[in-house]
Motif scaffolding. Structure first.
Motif, PDB file in Angstrom:
ATOM      1  N   LEU A 275      38.538  38.834  45.036  1.00  0.00           N
ATOM      2  CA  LEU A 275      37.394  39.721  43.369  1.00  0.00           C
ATOM      3  C   LEU A 275      37.575  40.362  43.037  1.00  0.00           C
ATOM      4  O   LEU A 275      37.028  40.874  43.499  1.00  0.00           O
ATOM      5  N   THR A 276      38.210  40.543  41.736  1.00  0.00           N
ATOM      6  CA  THR A 276      36.994  41.193  40.801  1.00  0.00           C
ATOM      7  C   THR A 276      36.887  40.544  39.747  1.00  0.00           C
ATOM      8  O   THR A 276      36.740  39.736  39.394  1.00  0.00           O
ATOM      9  N   ARG A 277      35.665  41.987  39.066  1.00  0.00           N
ATOM     10  CA  ARG A 277      35.024  41.336  37.642  1.00  0.00           C
ATOM     11  C   ARG A 277      35.552  42.857  36.754  1.00  0.00           C
ATOM     12  O   ARG A 277      35.023  43.978  37.449  1.00  0.00           O
ATOM     13  N   ASP A 278      35.910  42.256  35.628  1.00  0.00           N
ATOM     14  CA  ASP A 278      36.457  43.827  35.003  1.00  0.00           C
ATOM     15  C   ASP A 278      37.862  44.870  35.479  1.00  0.00           C
ATOM     16  O   ASP A 278      37.283  46.071  35.170  1.00  0.00           O
TER      17      ASP A 278
ATOM     18  N   ASP B   1      26.907  36.833  42.515  1.00  0.00           N
ATOM     19  CA  ASP B   1      27.710  38.153  41.519  1.00  0.00           C
ATOM     20  C   ASP B   1      26.162  38.181  40.118  1.00  0.00           C
ATOM     21  O   ASP B   1      25.221  36.930  39.981  1.00  0.00           O
TER      22      ASP B   1
ATOM     23  N   LEU C 174      32.559  28.945  37.066  1.00  0.00           N
ATOM     24  CA  LEU C 174      31.410  29.937  36.375  1.00  0.00           C
ATOM     25  C   LEU C 174      30.343  29.209  35.471  1.00  0.00           C
ATOM     26  O   LEU C 174      31.377  28.725  34.307  1.00  0.00           O
TER      27      LEU C 174
ATOM     28  N   TYR D 154      36.576  37.531  35.209  1.00  0.00           N
ATOM     29  CA  TYR D 154      36.343  37.188  36.935  1.00  0.00           C
ATOM     30  C   TYR D 154      37.871  37.152  37.139  1.00  0.00           C
ATOM     31  O   TYR D 154      38.536  36.347  36.697  1.00  0.00           O
ATOM     32  N   GLN D 155      38.663  37.473  37.975  1.00  0.00           N
ATOM     33  CA  GLN D 155      39.576  37.371  39.078  1.00  0.00           C
ATOM     34  C   GLN D 155      39.571  37.029  39.714  1.00  0.00           C
ATOM     35  O   GLN D 155      39.584  38.079  40.843  1.00  0.00           O
ATOM     36  N   LEU D 156      40.196  35.636  40.446  1.00  0.00           N
ATOM     37  CA  LEU D 156      40.777  35.598  42.221  1.00  0.00           C
ATOM     38  C   LEU D 156      41.504  35.419  42.726  1.00  0.00           C
ATOM     39  O   LEU D 156      42.682  35.109  41.484  1.00  0.00           O
TER      40      LEU D 156
ATOM     41  N   LEU E 158      35.344  43.524  43.968  1.00  0.00           N
ATOM     42  CA  LEU E 158      34.016  42.688  44.326  1.00  0.00           C
ATOM     43  C   LEU E 158      33.770  42.497  45.514  1.00  0.00           C
ATOM     44  O   LEU E 158      33.027  42.713  46.212  1.00  0.00           O
TER      45      LEU E 158
ATOM     46  N   THR F 243      41.801  32.562  36.209  1.00  0.00           N
ATOM     47  CA  THR F 243      41.078  33.782  35.694  1.00  0.00           C
ATOM     48  C   THR F 243      39.861  33.312  35.290  1.00  0.00           C
ATOM     49  O   THR F 243      39.659  31.857  34.866  1.00  0.00           O
TER      50      THR F 243
ATOM     51  N   LEU G 272      37.712  28.839  38.602  1.00  0.00           N
ATOM     52  CA  LEU G 272      36.791  29.531  39.276  1.00  0.00           C
ATOM     53  C   LEU G 272      35.574  28.680  38.342  1.00  0.00           C
ATOM     54  O   LEU G 272      35.654  28.746  37.235  1.00  0.00           O
TER      55      LEU G 272
END
Length: 928
Positions: free
Chosen positions: A224-227, A249, A196, A259-261, A231, A278, A194
């Motif tokens: 895709l998630t954040r904490d 974001d 970032l 973040y996790q994809l 998302l 991650t 990722l």
């Protein structure tokens, strides 16, 4: 037999011979010495090996235990080790080394016995094969023959292991390999990374990319998630190679956003472990104060802090688990009468690191669930608090008779870490409880399996260290704990004690507590004799015997403490002892006196309200006391200190509730606690210091720079990295320029690490987060055969091969002989020859040897009058020789050599001739 480690280097003999020819001395002896010198250097570089006799043979089995290994590999490895042990002969020895993030000796070389299995290490997130081979090689003495067996998938995450194979070849220790890896991953789908930004402002919109690698064209879902919150999600076809997903974001609050994809390729994916990537980013902005209390609702204290201008977030410990990442959003934490058990070991460890390493603040307020009676004595958080919580004899009026009953059944022999068993920690907890007591108390210790064994009879605690030493010798003896006979033995011991306060601590396995019948009736008898019973259980409340242990504690009038972590046992023993001693919570109205030290915080010193109750604690060395009680204890009410890079404060009275009403009604309440909280949270950021961390695979490069050079800058800067597993790694940044520091660090596992650097005394410089997308054990391989190729190369370079029949290792052709590299003796000989050659030239030894009379009457075999270097008359004569020889061949007499009119300064026949030549040369130069 003689061999060479690197025979190719013998080719250096050709340029060495040319060098000798061009620079050889004219003297035979000097030329010979120089030739020997160059020959010794070339041979030393090639690594000559000689063999010496040995008795028996050593085989070291190196077993890969990393996460990339299949589950069946352990069973296969143990089978091979067993076959080796069964086929060894007299003098043969077997050892086992484990491959992981670090090399570990599982078993040293042994001629007898059987390998009993691996102690730990399965699923390690790294494979240092090179270090493991070096460790295996070091186990084999140079005087013995040996070989190494490598059982692995060949995936090395820490550099190339080939240098280790060359070192094995230099010792003539072959490496035999067997590939035990997973099936080849030719249709892998993985999250590569990722991309970032390292840091940005709160609410600042940004765009970033997620890269997905596919070996073949395939359709898959992605999320895709954040904490932990989703998302975005979707489904698409991924083409072979790298595929880019673009996201946008903005982080709504300060701190680290994780973040996790994740991609889902279905059941056909050969390596689902790399389907999650991650990343993390730091949002810079105003951070709030976290208040943890019993209900998670706004309290009198949290409202006062908000009215004082502080941004406050209120939660329960269960709703807001503490970790390095979650705490990065806050400036300080307030523990408002919260039991340590609710924070947990991980939470307390994270809070301590938050204070010491990240410069955060901590305020603890008092109550029935705080300080000693709340379980913080001997906890991981206690070292950063400004107060200590031990029992002091001079402040106790009533003694206690304590009997500790310890489960020493077979389950207590299990290791919780190398060299440390559950029994060891239970013994440590008992010793902690004993050392908290004083001569007004008495104690007994009973170890129980199927029968009770009195280790320490009931006696006054006059020598706690001696009693603790007796307890330390308790060992697990098998069987299970018989609860009723254990309590009967404790009851019998306590009946001998004169103290009225009698208490039993029953330590037991929540899944292995036998002989439960008759216990309720026994507890009634014990209650009639004034004996209370608490239970410390290793396990959870869902274990098979947990309900029985809970009933035992309830009927016994004590507490029940459950833990899954043996490392938590010393804290629980200390906690129950404090509660039973009834001395850590003073419940009587007590006046308090403000001290002049309050002025350093900007607080008034005129008055302080009466405390209905308070926690009895003592100031630590280095802490400052601001308020103390006016009773006989003169105990701490308010104290503070600098703790590492952060600050901590303690208020031992309760805020709110029945016991805290006077302090809330006090007119200075709001100002006092807002100021105290601000002091813990107010950490000025270091000026003129800048930091970054750049990811390079599983490594990161930390860089810190100061705006301008300072004469007092240190040579190194201390730093700490909080790893994804909660551990702390110490780092030293080295000064690499007038204003720059650098250090290279490695992430051992998937996740996010946070680093801080100590600059300008006690200030913390926070670096952006460093993320490892997934375990390096499951990184995408461009060539799925690379692991097998690596192992083949290790075998080839070392002189080994694929592992065939195991017992054939004892029958190798070189059995009974061991190779030794003789490079060092050759280098020493070369140095001696070099010194001899230098001495010969400096002292003209070779010339003196060459001028000794020879059998032909000359000196050194040369015609008289010739030069050692081939110059002078001899050279001139040689130029005329062809003409003279031609005349002789025609029958004419040879003419004498022509007169020398050159500028040469060769030797002449007399002084007059020399003067004439000098005048002639001077005349020519002056054109006379």
């Amino acid at each position: 037999m003689i061999g060479l480690l690197i025979p190719e280097l013998l080719l250096l003999a050709l340029p060495a011979a040319a060098l000798w020819w061009l620079t050889r001395p004219p003297e035979r002896m000097g030329a010979a010495v120089r030739a020997l010198l160059l020959a010794a250097v070339v041979l030393a570089l090639a690594g000559p090996i000689v063999q010496r006799p040995a008795t028996g043979r050593d085989v070291v089995v190196v077993v890969d235990r990393s996460a990339s290994m299949p589950a069946a590999s352990q069973t296969r490895a143990e089978e091979i080790i067993g076959l080796l042990e069964g086929s060894r002969g007299p003098g043969d020895r077997v050892a086992v080394v484990r491959v992981g993030e670090q090399a570990v000796i599982e078993r040293p070389l042994s001629e007898e016995g059987r390998f009993e299995g691996f102690t730990a290490g399965e699923g390690e997130q790294g494979s240092d094969i090179g270090a493991s081979l070096d460790l295996a090689l070091s186990l084999i003495p140079e005087s013995r023959a040996g070989s190494i067996v490598l059982l692995s998938d060949g995936r090395a995450t820490e550099g190339s292991p080939l240098p280790a194979a060359r070192r094995a070849a230099s010792r003539q220790v072959p490496i035999h390999v067997r590939h035990l890896g997973r099936p080849l991953a030719r249709e892998d789908l993985s999250v590569a990374r990722l991309d970032l930004p390292p840091a940005l402002d709160v609410d600042e919109p940004f765009q970033f990319s997620g890269w997905v690698r596919a070996d073949t064209q395939q359709e898959a879902d992605w999320v895709l998630t954040r904490d932990g919150s989703v998302l975005s999600s979707g489904r698409q076809v991924f083409e072979p190679g790298l595929n880019r997903l673009v996201f946008r974001d903005a982080l709504p609050q300060a701190g680290v956003g994780v973040y996790q994809l994740q991609v889902s390729a279905g059941q056909g994916d050969p390596q689902p472990q790399n389907n999650v990537g991650t990343g993390a980013v730091l949002a810079e902005g105003r951070r709030s104060i976290l208040v943890l209390n019993d209900s998670g609702a706004a309290s009198t204290l949290s409202q006062a802090l908000e009215q004082g201008g502080l941004e406050v977030h209120v939660a329960t410990p269960e709703d807001h688990p503490l970790s390095a990442l979650s705490l990065s959003r806050y400036r300080a934490v307030v523990l408002e009468n919260v039991d340590a058990q609710r924070l947990g070991l991980e939470g307390m460890s994270a809070l301590r690191s938050f204070v010491e390493l990240q410069g955060g603040g901590l305020l603890m307020t008092g109550g029935h669930a705080s300080f000693g009676v709340g379980g913080y004595h001997h906890s991981t958080l206690e070292p950063v608090l400004p107060v200590s919580m031990e029992l002091k004899q001079e402040h106790r009026k009533v003694g206690m008779a304590l009997s500790v009953v310890l489960d020493r059944s077979g389950s207590m022999a299990a290791e919780v870490q190398p060299g440390l068993t559950k029994m060891d920690l239970a013994n440590d907890g008992t010793a902690t409880a004993i050392r908290m007591l004083s001569p007004i108390d008495s104690v007994s210790v009973i170890a129980v399996d199927s029968a009770p064994h009195v280790i320490v009879p009931q006696a006054p605690v006059e020598d706690p260290d001696a009693m603790a030493a007796d307890v330390a010798r308790i060992e697990s003896m098998g069987g299970g704990i018989y609860t009723r006979v254990a309590l009967e033995a404790a009851h019998e011991q306590l009946l001998k004690a004169p103290q009225r306060n009698k208490h039993v601590i029953l330590f037991s396995d929540a899944a292995d507590s036998e002989q439960q019948e008759g216990v309720p009736g026994l507890l009634k008898t014990m209650e009639a004799d004034g004996v209370t019973v608490s239970v410390i259980a290793l396990g959870t409340k869902q274990d098979i015997d947990a309900a029985f242990l809970l009933r035992t504690a309830k009927q016994g009038g004590g507490e029940a403490w459950f833990t899954q972590s043996p490392a938590d046992l010393p804290r629980l023993f200390a906690l129950d002892t404090l509660v039973a001693a009834r001395s850590a919570w003073v419940e009587s109205p007590t006046a308090a006196e403000p001290l002049p030290s309050l002025l350093t915080l900007g607080l008034p010193t005129q008055s302080f309200p009466t405390l209905p109750a308070y926690n009895l604690v003592w100031p630590k060395p280095g802490a400052t006391t601001g308020v103390q009680t006016l009773d006989e204890n003169a105990a701490v009410v308010v104290a503070w200190q600098q703790a590492g890079l952060g600050r901590t404060a303690a208020y031992t009275g309760q805020v709110g509730g029945q016991q805290g009403r006077p302090v809330v009604a006090w007119g200075g309440f709001s100002r006092f606690f807002v100021t105290l909280t601000r002091w813990t949270a107010l950490q000025d950021p270091p000026q003129d210091w800048y930091a970054e961390i750049l990811g390079e695979g599983r490594h990161g490069v930390m860089r810190v720079e100061v705006a301008e050079s300072r004469a007092e800058l240190p040579g190194t800067l201390p730093a700490a990295m909080l790893l994804p597993d909660g551990q702390t790694q110490s780092v030293r940044l080295q000064r690499v320029g007038p204003t720059r520091y650098e250090a290279r660090v490695a992430l051992p596992a998937q996740g996010v690490a946070l680093a801080s650097v100590q600059v300008d005394g006690d200030m913390a410089l926070t670096l952006p987060p460093l993320a490892l997308p997934h375990s390096p054990e499951f990184a995408h391989l461009e060539d799925p055969e690379s692991g097998r190729d690596t192992m083949d190369a290790l075998a080839r370079v070392s002189g080994g091969g694929p592992l065939g029949q195991v017992d054939a290792l004892w029958e190798a052709s070189d059995s009974g002989r061991a190779g030794v590299v003789v490079t060092k003796p050759l280098i020493a000989a070369a140095l001696v020859l070099l010194l001899l050659e230098i001495a010969g030239r400096r002292l003209l030894l070779w010339g003196r040897i060459s001028r000794r009379p020879s059998a032909r009457g000359g000196r050194g075999g040369r015609a008289e009058g010739t030069s050692l270097m081939g110059r002078g008359p001899a050279k001139r004569a040689s130029k005329a020789a062809p003409e003279r020889l031609a005349k002789v061949s025609e029958g004419q007499p040879a003419a004498p050599p022509p007169a020398d009119d050159s500028d040469d300064d060769g030797p002449q026949d007399g002084m007059g001739s020399a003067l004439d030549r000098a005048r002639s040369k001077a005349g020519r130069k002056l054109k006379r």
